[in-house]
Design an enzyme around this catalytic site. Sequence first.
Site, mmCIF file in Angstrom:
data_model
loop_
_atom_site.group_PDB
_atom_site.id
_atom_site.type_symbol
_atom_site.label_atom_id
_atom_site.label_comp_id
_atom_site.label_asym_id
_atom_site.label_seq_id
_atom_site.Cartn_x
_atom_site.Cartn_y
_atom_site.Cartn_z
ATOM 1 N N LYS A 98 9.485 -0.692 14.321
ATOM 2 C CA LYS A 98 9.989 -0.340 12.982
ATOM 3 C C LYS A 98 10.946 0.839 13.077
ATOM 4 C CE LYS A 98 5.825 -1.214 10.249
ATOM 5 N NZ LYS A 98 4.886 -0.541 9.379
ATOM 6 N N GLU B 106 10.621 -4.629 4.393
ATOM 7 C CA GLU B 106 10.716 -6.027 3.953
ATOM 8 C C GLU B 106 10.394 -6.151 2.467
ATOM 9 O OE1 GLU B 106 9.137 -4.927 6.604
ATOM 10 O OE2 GLU B 106 9.399 -6.262 8.328
ATOM 11 N N GLY C 20 -4.948 -2.753 5.484
ATOM 12 C CA GLY C 20 -4.145 -3.852 4.932
ATOM 13 C C GLY C 20 -4.712 -5.219 5.254
ATOM 14 N N ARG C 21 -5.067 -5.450 6.517
ATOM 15 C CA ARG C 21 -5.496 -6.794 6.928
ATOM 16 C C ARG C 21 -6.912 -7.141 6.456
ATOM 17 N NH1 ARG C 21 -4.555 -3.360 10.957
ATOM 18 N NH2 ARG C 21 -6.147 -2.780 12.453
ATOM 19 N N LYS D 263 0.843 -1.201 0.000
ATOM 20 C CA LYS D 263 0.000 0.000 0.000
ATOM 21 C C LYS D 263 0.878 1.250 0.000
ATOM 22 C CE LYS D 263 -3.748 1.577 2.996
ATOM 23 N NZ LYS D 263 -4.622 1.130 4.090
ATOM 24 N N HIS E 141 -3.505 -34.672 18.224
ATOM 25 C CA HIS E 141 -2.335 -35.449 18.638
ATOM 26 C C HIS E 141 -1.239 -34.528 19.145
ATOM 27 C CE1 HIS E 141 -3.993 -39.068 16.674
ATOM 28 N NE2 HIS E 141 -4.590 -38.145 15.950
ATOM 29 N N GLU F 11 -4.249 -7.580 15.673
ATOM 30 C CA GLU F 11 -3.816 -6.234 15.284
ATOM 31 C C GLU F 11 -4.992 -5.257 15.432
ATOM 32 O OE1 GLU F 11 -0.415 -5.542 12.347
ATOM 33 O OE2 GLU F 11 -2.148 -5.011 11.158
#
Length: 522
Positions: free
Chosen positions: A513, A215, A269-270, A209, A386, A355
Amino acid sequence: MALINTNPTQTESWKKLTEHFNQLNTTTLTELFQEDSDRASKFKIALDDVELDYSKNKISKETLDLLVGLANDVQLKDAIEKYFSGDTINATEGRAVLHTALRSTSEEAILVDGKDIKPKVQTTLRKIRAFSNKVISGKWKGYTGKNITDVVNIGIGGSDLGPDMVVEALKFYKNKLNVHFVSNVEGDHVAEVLRKINPETTLFVIVSKTFTTQETISNANTIKNWFLKSASIFDVAKHFVAVSTNLEAVYDFGIDKNNVFPMWNWVGGRFSLWSAVGLSISLAVGFDNFKELLQGAEEVDSHFKEAEFDQNIPVVLALLSVWYNNFYGAETEAILPYTQYLSKLPAYLQQAIMESNGKSVDRNGDKITYQTGTIIWGSTGTNMQHAFMQLVHQGTKLIPADFIGYKESLHGYEDHHRKLMANYEAQMQALAFGKTKEEVHLELKTNGDLDKVNQLLPFKVFEGNRPSNAILFDKLTPKSLGKLIAIYEHKIFVQGIIWNIYSYDQFGVELGKELAKKILKN
Ligand code: G6Q
């Protein structure tokens, strides 16, 4: 219009819920089922191909009524109206929250800054369709004239988790394109993907965005340099496309103007997989399936807007979560899909839920004195049976769990599916009703182990009385997946409204950040 501020703990309903909790707390699920033989059908909501069975929760009809009262006290109906109509409900960032507009097929205008956003959404969908068709059909060629065989989505957080989860979930519907995801700044992640692909036949989709994310830009540059070892700068346009709001930075990177897909600041974003952020989904399964995903979500949007709160799947799920989080003191919730295709759902929901609702300041800016965001974790059934389920069954913590199942399997291995669904049912029954001392005693006796009663009995008892929801779909399809995701999106919204927090900012991720940037400079 802004959202109203109501401290939920100051409402009449909250006070009543506190008293009610003290009464109901001593009643077990076994007793609740004994009291009402019709309980299983009463606490159930059906919506076409999905059914929520929430009968195995530590609630009575009165609990539900009081929880609905709480939703009314915080004026949930009004908040839903504001959410869908584009009010600036993300007030700390001065933005509307309109992922629902991305899947809306209604003609009704939705205004942001005085302009209808619907035409932009439709134009972008057409662009996604045309582009996906070209790449899938082989009309779009790489720089040596070959067809595209692989797609790499370069993004992180909201620009990665949603598309990655959906591409994995819809693998059954995939075409011949192989879609890969690179997110981590850790170089081995990109290196491993580069080992699998050929520059001549790979398309790179840079999703960011802001187009400034450390990253993503690092990975995009590394990949471009790798690409330029065999291709020329003029070939970049055939192999790199971008999804972003930051057009200048995209052009600087060398991406052709025609190959940029827009994003908008009214989509977080999410919650963005419904936008061009979902381009890799459309490439992986074709545009028609992508459209089905959107349609499923739109159907849940209508249900969420229109259904009475006690008949409303996202609302009921949210109210139950508040009940356990704020009255029972439960800290975590487990997400347990009974299909390997949904192996990435827990990680996706961790971002969406944690978030959004991991906040400790209310909408007045005051420090909150009650619990907010739940911790989400989980894995697929039956594997987790398990592994960690021991703690859910016999540990000291109360962990409400969502069991997500499908009546039909996709590949049609009937025998496997019968076993899978027997386990799905069995887990919820074991959690709810457990195994009493008497039952353990009888079992040991029947097995000829009566001499071991004194030694083993306490360890073999299951207290039960542990809550679960069964979210059962007919079949895992693009449409039903869209429904599932939208159910959780609206659950998040409802909880944010009740807790009086801002669910759509994420300042909590900023400090780390900034510090990393400083450390990097030294
Ligand atoms: C999601 C968050 C966050 C964001 C990433 C990637 O809601 O805002 O996870 O999606 O930080 O951001 P860009 O898309 O700007 O690269």
